[in-house]
Motif scaffolding. Structure first.
Motif, PDB file in Angstrom:
ATOM      1  N   ILE A  91       0.929  -1.237   0.154  1.00  0.00           N
ATOM      2  CA  ILE A  91       0.090  -0.035  -0.079  1.00  0.00           C
ATOM      3  C   ILE A  91       0.860   1.194   0.047  1.00  0.00           C
ATOM      4  O   ILE A  91       0.631   2.239  -0.907  1.00  0.00           O
ATOM      5  N   PHE A  92       2.068   1.254   0.813  1.00  0.00           N
ATOM      6  CA  PHE A  92       2.871   2.177   1.069  1.00  0.00           C
ATOM      7  C   PHE A  92       3.456   2.684  -0.468  1.00  0.00           C
ATOM      8  O   PHE A  92       3.608   3.659  -1.029  1.00  0.00           O
ATOM      9  N   ASN A  93       3.830   1.517  -1.197  1.00  0.00           N
ATOM     10  CA  ASN A  93       4.442   1.835  -2.527  1.00  0.00           C
ATOM     11  C   ASN A  93       3.396   2.512  -3.527  1.00  0.00           C
ATOM     12  O   ASN A  93       3.652   3.591  -4.490  1.00  0.00           O
ATOM     13  N   GLU A  94       2.141   1.950  -3.369  1.00  0.00           N
ATOM     14  CA  GLU A  94       1.289   2.774  -4.256  1.00  0.00           C
ATOM     15  C   GLU A  94       0.972   4.323  -3.663  1.00  0.00           C
ATOM     16  O   GLU A  94       0.830   5.027  -4.668  1.00  0.00           O
ATOM     17  N   LEU A  95       0.915   4.334  -2.346  1.00  0.00           N
ATOM     18  CA  LEU A  95       0.857   5.651  -2.053  1.00  0.00           C
ATOM     19  C   LEU A  95       2.090   6.711  -2.214  1.00  0.00           C
ATOM     20  O   LEU A  95       1.841   7.665  -2.756  1.00  0.00           O
ATOM     21  N   ARG A  96       3.142   6.088  -2.419  1.00  0.00           N
ATOM     22  CA  ARG A  96       4.376   6.902  -2.979  1.00  0.00           C
ATOM     23  C   ARG A  96       3.983   7.328  -4.357  1.00  0.00           C
ATOM     24  O   ARG A  96       4.108   8.493  -4.785  1.00  0.00           O
ATOM     25  N   MET A  97       3.425   6.634  -5.306  1.00  0.00           N
ATOM     26  CA  MET A  97       3.162   6.943  -6.726  1.00  0.00           C
ATOM     27  C   MET A  97       1.965   7.850  -6.629  1.00  0.00           C
ATOM     28  O   MET A  97       2.069   9.241  -7.278  1.00  0.00           O
ATOM     29  N   ALA A  98       1.012   7.732  -5.550  1.00  0.00           N
ATOM     30  CA  ALA A  98      -0.008   8.394  -5.812  1.00  0.00           C
ATOM     31  C   ALA A  98       0.048  10.098  -5.116  1.00  0.00           C
ATOM     32  O   ALA A  98      -0.509  11.235  -5.628  1.00  0.00           O
ATOM     33  N   SER A  99       1.214  10.003  -4.248  1.00  0.00           N
ATOM     34  CA  SER A  99       1.668  11.499  -3.583  1.00  0.00           C
ATOM     35  C   SER A  99       2.688  12.140  -4.669  1.00  0.00           C
ATOM     36  O   SER A  99       2.960  13.232  -4.193  1.00  0.00           O
TER      37      SER A  99
END
Length: 712
Positions: free
Chosen positions: A520-528
């Motif tokens: 989830i954090f890796n997707e958050l990185r991309m989304a942010s």
């Protein structure tokens, strides 16, 4: 504050050793270890634990009494270990498949009959970044509802909106904690650090040792005021006016930084014109503070080469909280005390992840990375990361309390609550209780049977801080990784895992394929990425190695920014904005309701007490709620120390025990916020909201008080 402690508590079974975790409570996020050093003895279910602080950049290894005893609630025998479902009016255990099936069936049915916006999602500022992020995605992709907000609305919204308007960016501190001892003057407005963030107090003590002049602005003589060189005992609701008096004095003394104002700000001339209308003597009377003391404070801050201003809920939880913070920021800008060591502004965050919780999408108007849900480019970018069409994302919702109004009006007919206890934390709780009873379907995910969970149709047991992995962002904008320390007890599941299961039942599984929090954090990185709160350059590996990274961090080589605004502000033109809009403050007492009710925190407890009331050590320190009132107010109302009293406003009443103290203004009552039921201060708080940020006016309500023995 200590670095090590031992305590007995009920063992959950297997020997517990947590190599490293971090406190689940305030925004400092102190690191620590928890070790079971002696198991149950002679058949008793008690074990001995040792808790030690771990050296870190924020608390430097210190722990307060809450952190030293946080493991007690995690190991409590009151933990929910199985899902509960309401049958024949009672909550009874059920299986996970049955609970998820019922939730998805009811959500789908309500959505089909009344539209997606009939379902609301209510989050919390103590959730990890991963869960907060996923909660926002869940609301908008799995449910399709625009109604999502969280309890951080009651914590940081005034400072967040003010910082965004003034600087173009909202991050709790614009400076590093390690810079505090370099400040020659520190203004602490509406913040009681000594009780709310006690492991930070040594920074201020060190500043004093270095010669700093500390000013505390608070209606009470708190433990923080005890370390101050000057205490301004302001009348609740008058903080904005007090800031303007200070600034006008600084202007008249020629202590403004004209070079900084000209090069790095705009709007100063309009502010000068607005302040010219203020009569200092008259304004000081309105504030309830002697003008000579305000002048002393203004000159100390204005003359200091370096200085900091910090605000917290005392200033922010008002119906003019946004403007009050902006007026304090006017002081910062006018003196040029920002963007250099020993200078800056800080909003001292309350909740454990109050900073990260508002950055990644669980606020009504935000998408991950502090993007705006109303900005077409932001919507398109996040939609691409999520693999959906921008048009499918709902628009902006409403604030937390306004969601409760819509629940009461039955515009929202179902609610998912995760990591919050709104039946205690909202203002005007009578309306909230009535609204929740009207819901067709209420789902609560919690560790304990909170006051809100007791009203639910389904209760889902979640993991505690010792058991779940994820990142949290502390008050200075430093992202920290909290590792999992032990397996989940019973059938408790991680918040994010629960959201994925519900999404699966709603036919949205392809958008919620995660095997762990790191995914989830890796997707958050991309989304942010590319947003104001850019986490792209962080990874779990880096966070483990570097023990925390400041945002923004835009690349794997970026070390993050601890000191903000060194050369430019975050607005497109690089300049900060003064505000010339003045606030009249709050002065609504009357003959019938002559006293001002304000509220706040006490050292042993946290938020609505769902966790700390389950800690025997912390509970023993404060067993019941109370009201602090001045001896003169007690005499006028025939109240004796220690007796039960009723406090009433036009919105409702509650009962607490009286504590007569000389440390508070004669016109003010102070009541902690950590109790529900008949002791809940929010039974009398008012529902009025700040027009800019929708913050309720928790800190000012007109009330009357009387002893229970004389109650009608």
């Amino acid at each position: 504050m200590e670095m090590k402690s031992s305590a007995e508590y009920g063992s959950a079974g297997s020997k517990l050793y947590v190599r490293e975790t971090q406190c689940p409570y305030c925004s400092v996020q102190c690191k620590m270890t928890v070790e079971e050093v002696a198991g149950p003895i002679a058949g008793e279910r008690r074990a001995m634990y040792t808790v030690e602080g771990v050296p870190n950049e924020a608390s430097q290894g210190r722990l307060c009494v809450k952190g030293m005893n946080a493991h007690q609630h995690a190991l409590s025998g009151q933990r929910l270990l199985k899902p509960l479902i309401r049958r024949n009016g009672e909550l009874v255990p059920c299986s996970w498949p049955e609970a998820i099936q019922l939730i998805t069936k009811r959500f789908a049915s309500l959505r089909d009959r009344h539209g997606a916006d009939t379902i609301g999602v209510y989050g919390g500022g103590s959730l990890t970044n991963e869960t907060a992020y996923l909660l926002g995605k869940f609301a908008r992709v799995a449910l399709g509802t625009r109604y999502i907000d969280y309890n951080g609305r009651f914590c940081m919204s005034a400072a967040a909106s003010a910082g965004s308007k003034v600087f173009g960016m909202d991050r709790g501190l614009t400076f590093r904690l390690s810079d505090i001892p370099r400040a020659q003057c520190i203004v602490l407005a509406g913040t009681n650090v000594a009780e709310c963030q006690p492991t930070l107090l040594p920074y201020f003590n060190q500043a004093k040792e270095n010669g700093a002049y500390i000013i505390v602005i608070d209606p009470r003589k708190t433990a923080t005021a005890a370390i101050a060189d000057l205490h301004l005992q302001v009348k609740p609701g008058m903080d904005a006016l007090l800031a303007n008096i200070m600034l006008k004095i600084i202007m008249e003394a020629g202590l403004v930084n004209e070079q900084f104002i000209g090069a790095r700000t705009h709007g100063y001339e309009q502010l000068q014109n607005a302040l010219s209308e203020i009569d200092l003597e008259e304004a000081a009377v309105q504030c309830g503070v002697d003008l000579s003391l305000i002048r002393q404070a203004a000159m100390a801050y204005g003359q200091a080469e370096t200085g900091m201003i910090m605000t917290a809920r005392g200033v922010e939880q008002q119906t003019d909280g946004h403007l009050a913070v902006r007026h304090f920021l006017n002081l910062v800008l006018a003196t040029g005390k920002i963007g250099k060591p020993g200078c800056g502004y800080g909003a001292i965050t309350g909740q454990g992840n109050g900073q990260g919780g508002r950055e990644h999408g669980q606020k009504a108007d935000q998408l991950p990375g502090y993007r705006s849900i109303e900005n077409e480019q932001d919507r398109a970018y996040v939609a691409a990361v999520w693999g959906v069409e921008p048009e499918s994302l709902p628009g902006k919702g409403v604030s937390a309390y306004e969601m409760m109004e819509r629940v009461h009006d039955q515009e929202i007919r179902s609610l998912l609550v995760m990591g919050s206890n709104p039946v205690v934390s909202n203002p005007n709780v009578r309306l909230v209780e009535e609204g929740l009873r009207k819901l067709e379907f209420l789902v609560v995910a919690d560790m304990f049977l909170s006051e809100t969970a007791k009203m639910a149709d389904v209760v889902l047991p979640v993991t505690a801080y010792l058991e779940n992995e994820g990142t949290l962002t502390n008050l200075e904008g430093r992202v920290l990784l909290r590792e999992q320390g032990r397996p989940a007890p019973g059938e408790a599941r991680h918040d994010w895992d629960i959201l994925c299961s519900i999404a699966d039942g709603l036919g949205k599984a392809p958008y919620f394929q995660y095997g762990c929090a790191e995914d989830i954090f890796n997707e958050l990185r991309m989304a942010s990425r590319g947003g104001i709160a850019d986490y792209y350059g962080m990874t779990y590996e880096r966070l483990r190695r570097e023990k925390g990274i400041y945002w923004p961090c835009s690349s794997l080589e970026d070390t993050g920014e601890g000191l903000l605004f060194v050369e430019r502000f975050a607005h497109d033109d690089g300049k900060a904005a003064f505000t010339s809009e003045l606030s009249p403050g709050w002065q609504d007492v009357s003959r019938e309701f002559p006293l001002i009710l304000t509220n706040g925190r006490v050292l042993p407890h946290y938020l609505t007490g769902v966790q700390t009331h389950r800690s025997p050590t912390l509970e023993a320190r404060e067993l019941e709620n109370f009201v602090e009132l001045h001896p003169a107010a007690a005499a006028r109302n025939r109240i004796m120390d220690g007796e039960w009293v009723e406090i009433q406003s036009v919105h409702g009443s509650f009962n607490v025990r009286a504590r007569i103290k000389e440390n508070i203004r004669e016109d003010t009552l102070f009541v902690p916020m950590h109790w529900g039921g008949i002791q809940n201060v929010n039974r009398a708080t008012r529902p009025d909201l700040d027009p800019y940020c929708r913050m309720p006016g928790f800190k000012t309500a007109a009330v009357t008080i009387r002893p229970m023995r004389l109650a009608r």
